[in-house]
Design a protein around this motif. Sequence first.
Motif, mmCIF file in Angstrom:
data_model
loop_
_atom_site.group_PDB
_atom_site.id
_atom_site.type_symbol
_atom_site.label_atom_id
_atom_site.label_comp_id
_atom_site.label_asym_id
_atom_site.label_seq_id
_atom_site.Cartn_x
_atom_site.Cartn_y
_atom_site.Cartn_z
ATOM 1 N N UNK A 25 -17.182 -4.498 4.254
ATOM 2 C CA UNK A 25 -16.064 -4.861 3.397
ATOM 3 C C UNK A 25 -16.219 -4.463 1.935
ATOM 4 N N UNK A 26 -17.306 -3.814 1.587
ATOM 5 C CA UNK A 26 -17.558 -3.402 0.206
ATOM 6 C C UNK A 26 -17.368 -1.896 0.077
ATOM 7 N N UNK A 27 -16.539 -1.480 -0.866
ATOM 8 C CA UNK A 27 -16.322 -0.054 -1.078
ATOM 9 C C UNK A 27 -17.548 0.561 -1.747
ATOM 10 N N UNK A 28 -18.098 1.583 -1.099
ATOM 11 C CA UNK A 28 -19.281 2.248 -1.628
ATOM 12 C C UNK A 28 -18.918 3.388 -2.562
ATOM 13 N N UNK A 29 -17.866 4.111 -2.223
ATOM 14 C CA UNK A 29 -17.392 5.172 -3.115
ATOM 15 C C UNK A 29 -15.952 5.513 -2.818
ATOM 16 N N UNK A 30 -15.336 6.159 -3.784
ATOM 17 C CA UNK A 30 -13.953 6.634 -3.687
ATOM 18 C C UNK A 30 -13.901 7.991 -4.370
ATOM 19 N N UNK A 31 -13.320 8.959 -3.699
ATOM 20 C CA UNK A 31 -13.167 10.296 -4.279
ATOM 21 C C UNK A 31 -11.726 10.742 -4.079
ATOM 22 N N UNK A 32 -11.099 11.182 -5.153
ATOM 23 C CA UNK A 32 -9.726 11.668 -5.081
ATOM 24 C C UNK A 32 -9.683 13.147 -5.443
ATOM 25 N N UNK A 33 -8.772 13.860 -4.772
ATOM 26 C CA UNK A 33 -8.526 15.254 -5.112
ATOM 27 C C UNK A 33 -7.094 15.584 -4.764
ATOM 28 N N UNK A 34 -6.591 16.662 -5.339
ATOM 29 C CA UNK A 34 -5.206 17.066 -5.127
ATOM 30 C C UNK A 34 -5.160 18.347 -4.313
ATOM 31 N N UNK A 35 -4.381 18.322 -3.253
ATOM 32 C CA UNK A 35 -4.164 19.499 -2.411
ATOM 33 C C UNK A 35 -2.923 20.218 -2.937
ATOM 34 N N UNK A 36 -3.072 21.517 -3.157
ATOM 35 C CA UNK A 36 -1.957 22.336 -3.635
ATOM 36 C C UNK A 36 -1.816 23.554 -2.728
ATOM 37 N N UNK A 37 -0.629 24.161 -2.682
ATOM 38 C CA UNK A 37 -0.469 25.402 -1.927
ATOM 39 C C UNK A 37 -1.381 26.485 -2.499
#
Length: 54
Positions: A25-37
């Motif tokens: 139940x504990x978030x260890x990591x979060x990674x965001x990125x943007x997908x583009x054409x």
Amino acid sequence: MNAYTFDLPEELVPGTWTFTASQNGRELYRAQFTVVPSSQAPQIASGCESNLMS
């Protein structure tokens, strides 16, 4: 160059993607990125040859 490659065409959904990992139940990591054409990032797409890429 850092890049994320996709394995399947249906993964090429434009927008912000978020990867998370949790344990007990504990978030260890979060990674965001943007997908583009690929047309919006030709300098990256040209290095992919036949691979799909964000």
